[in-house]
Design a protein around this motif. Sequence first.
Motif, mmCIF file in Angstrom:
data_model
loop_
_atom_site.group_PDB
_atom_site.id
_atom_site.type_symbol
_atom_site.label_atom_id
_atom_site.label_comp_id
_atom_site.label_asym_id
_atom_site.label_seq_id
_atom_site.Cartn_x
_atom_site.Cartn_y
_atom_site.Cartn_z
ATOM 1 N N LYS A 1 -100.963 -46.370 62.146
ATOM 2 C CA LYS A 1 -99.636 -46.275 61.542
ATOM 3 C C LYS A 1 -99.146 -44.829 61.505
ATOM 4 O O LYS A 1 -97.982 -44.539 61.813
ATOM 5 N N GLU A 2 -100.031 -43.906 61.149
ATOM 6 C CA GLU A 2 -99.652 -42.492 61.106
ATOM 7 C C GLU A 2 -99.414 -41.939 62.500
ATOM 8 O O GLU A 2 -98.490 -41.142 62.717
ATOM 9 N N GLU A 3 -100.229 -42.349 63.474
ATOM 10 C CA GLU A 3 -100.052 -41.877 64.844
ATOM 11 C C GLU A 3 -98.709 -42.356 65.401
ATOM 12 O O GLU A 3 -98.013 -41.619 66.107
ATOM 13 N N GLU A 4 -98.333 -43.586 65.079
ATOM 14 C CA GLU A 4 -97.045 -44.114 65.533
ATOM 15 C C GLU A 4 -95.888 -43.360 64.896
ATOM 16 O O GLU A 4 -94.860 -43.129 65.532
ATOM 17 N N SER A 5 -96.067 -42.958 63.640
ATOM 18 C CA SER A 5 -95.048 -42.154 62.968
ATOM 19 C C SER A 5 -94.920 -40.788 63.631
ATOM 20 O O SER A 5 -93.810 -40.288 63.852
ATOM 21 N N HIS A 6 -96.067 -40.171 63.980
ATOM 22 C CA HIS A 6 -96.048 -38.888 64.697
ATOM 23 C C HIS A 6 -95.305 -39.038 66.021
ATOM 24 O O HIS A 6 -94.488 -38.185 66.397
ATOM 25 N N LEU A 7 -95.602 -40.118 66.728
ATOM 26 C CA LEU A 7 -95.016 -40.345 68.043
ATOM 27 C C LEU A 7 -93.499 -40.437 67.952
ATOM 28 O O LEU A 7 -92.777 -39.822 68.745
ATOM 29 N N SER A 8 -93.003 -41.190 66.988
ATOM 30 C CA SER A 8 -91.564 -41.324 66.797
ATOM 31 C C SER A 8 -90.929 -39.980 66.467
ATOM 32 O O SER A 8 -89.857 -39.630 66.977
ATOM 33 N N ASN B 1 -105.424 -48.923 69.238
ATOM 34 C CA ASN B 1 -105.118 -50.342 69.077
ATOM 35 C C ASN B 1 -106.182 -51.221 69.733
ATOM 36 O O ASN B 1 -106.618 -52.223 69.157
ATOM 37 N N GLU B 2 -106.618 -50.830 70.933
ATOM 38 C CA GLU B 2 -107.679 -51.580 71.604
ATOM 39 C C GLU B 2 -108.990 -51.485 70.820
ATOM 40 O O GLU B 2 -109.695 -52.485 70.632
ATOM 41 N N TYR B 3 -109.298 -50.308 70.371
ATOM 42 C CA TYR B 3 -110.531 -50.055 69.626
ATOM 43 C C TYR B 3 -110.553 -50.852 68.325
ATOM 44 O O TYR B 3 -111.550 -51.507 67.982
ATOM 45 N N ASP B 4 -109.438 -50.818 67.593
ATOM 46 C CA ASP B 4 -109.361 -51.530 66.321
ATOM 47 C C ASP B 4 -109.576 -53.030 66.518
ATOM 48 O O ASP B 4 -110.247 -53.684 65.715
ATOM 49 N N GLN B 5 -109.029 -53.549 67.595
ATOM 50 C CA GLN B 5 -109.191 -54.974 67.888
ATOM 51 C C GLN B 5 -110.650 -55.315 68.180
ATOM 52 O O GLN B 5 -111.176 -56.325 67.700
ATOM 53 N N ILE B 6 -111.319 -54.460 68.952
ATOM 54 C CA ILE B 6 -112.737 -54.678 69.271
ATOM 55 C C ILE B 6 -113.591 -54.610 68.004
ATOM 56 O O ILE B 6 -114.492 -55.436 67.790
ATOM 57 N N LEU B 7 -113.311 -53.641 67.142
ATOM 58 C CA LEU B 7 -114.050 -53.504 65.886
ATOM 59 C C LEU B 7 -113.887 -54.751 65.025
ATOM 60 O O LEU B 7 -114.851 -55.272 64.464
ATOM 61 N N GLU B 8 -112.656 -55.230 64.936
ATOM 62 C CA GLU B 8 -112.375 -56.412 64.118
ATOM 63 C C GLU B 8 -113.050 -57.657 64.700
ATOM 64 O O GLU B 8 -113.642 -58.459 63.967
ATOM 65 N N SER C 1 -117.299 -52.751 60.120
ATOM 66 C CA SER C 1 -116.489 -52.352 58.961
ATOM 67 C C SER C 1 -115.852 -50.976 59.134
ATOM 68 O O SER C 1 -116.040 -50.074 58.311
ATOM 69 N N VAL C 2 -115.110 -50.826 60.198
ATOM 70 C CA VAL C 2 -114.310 -49.628 60.443
ATOM 71 C C VAL C 2 -112.930 -50.118 60.842
ATOM 72 O O VAL C 2 -112.793 -50.881 61.797
ATOM 73 N N SER C 3 -111.906 -49.732 60.092
ATOM 74 C CA SER C 3 -110.537 -50.139 60.414
ATOM 75 C C SER C 3 -109.695 -48.911 60.750
ATOM 76 O O SER C 3 -109.711 -47.915 60.019
ATOM 77 N N LEU C 4 -108.961 -49.008 61.842
ATOM 78 C CA LEU C 4 -108.116 -47.895 62.289
ATOM 79 C C LEU C 4 -106.643 -48.119 61.964
ATOM 80 O O LEU C 4 -105.794 -47.342 62.397
ATOM 81 N N LYS C 5 -106.324 -49.159 61.210
ATOM 82 C CA LYS C 5 -104.924 -49.539 61.003
ATOM 83 C C LYS C 5 -104.099 -48.440 60.340
ATOM 84 O O LYS C 5 -102.954 -48.191 60.725
#
Length: 214
Positions: free
Chosen positions: A166-173, A146-153, A158-162
């Motif tokens: 989303k998949e990592e959050e699904s794994h976590l749940s 999340n921190e990395y994606d914000q810095i990139l944006e 032109s690299v998006s981690l969104k």
Amino acid sequence: MTPATITYPISTDAIRSFLKKIIQDSKIHSRWLNTISFLEHMGSRKILATQSGFEMGEMILRHASEEARHAHFFKRMSDRVSPGTCPDYKQENLHCGYPAFLYFQRLDGMVLKNLKQSGIKGQKQSFLSYLYVTHLIEERADFLYNEYDQILEENGISVSLKAIIKEEESHLSEMQNSLAAEDSDYKTRYAFFQEKEKKNYLKFEKSLLKSVGL
């Protein structure tokens, strides 16, 4: 049982400073992306090495395949940032590769030791180890990505981690729900693991900061 609350007790200032610094040099940035790819690859390989018996279900197979796909994504992004800089996972093509490897291995060893000391054996030990280590790593990845994606944006890179986030959050749940069902001591055990993970992460973060003169 209510799953443990996810908290991020570590300040974001240090890792944001590192990320802002590293994106200024395309070759260093490429090695950093390659290092993340390496960690995702290690995760996929570890899952397949420890959970590929006849007990393997859809969740584990899907998780291993998604980790491998994440490794491929970060490898492609590494080449996009600096074409041809990091063709493989040799040490010279990783940024703080050994500290990253140690972070992963220490978590794995710490969780396994605790489960053994608790008298948990066999397939149960292997499955719980997979769940706990995955939970810890996905939680830290959620924080970092999340921190990395914000810095990139913010910097127009032109690299998006969104989609990855989303998949990592699904794994976590999924890990939380499985652990709540599989381990009656989940909340207490995971709180202990979180403290250990925090110490390991700070060692890794210290190496990252030192590597860019921070």
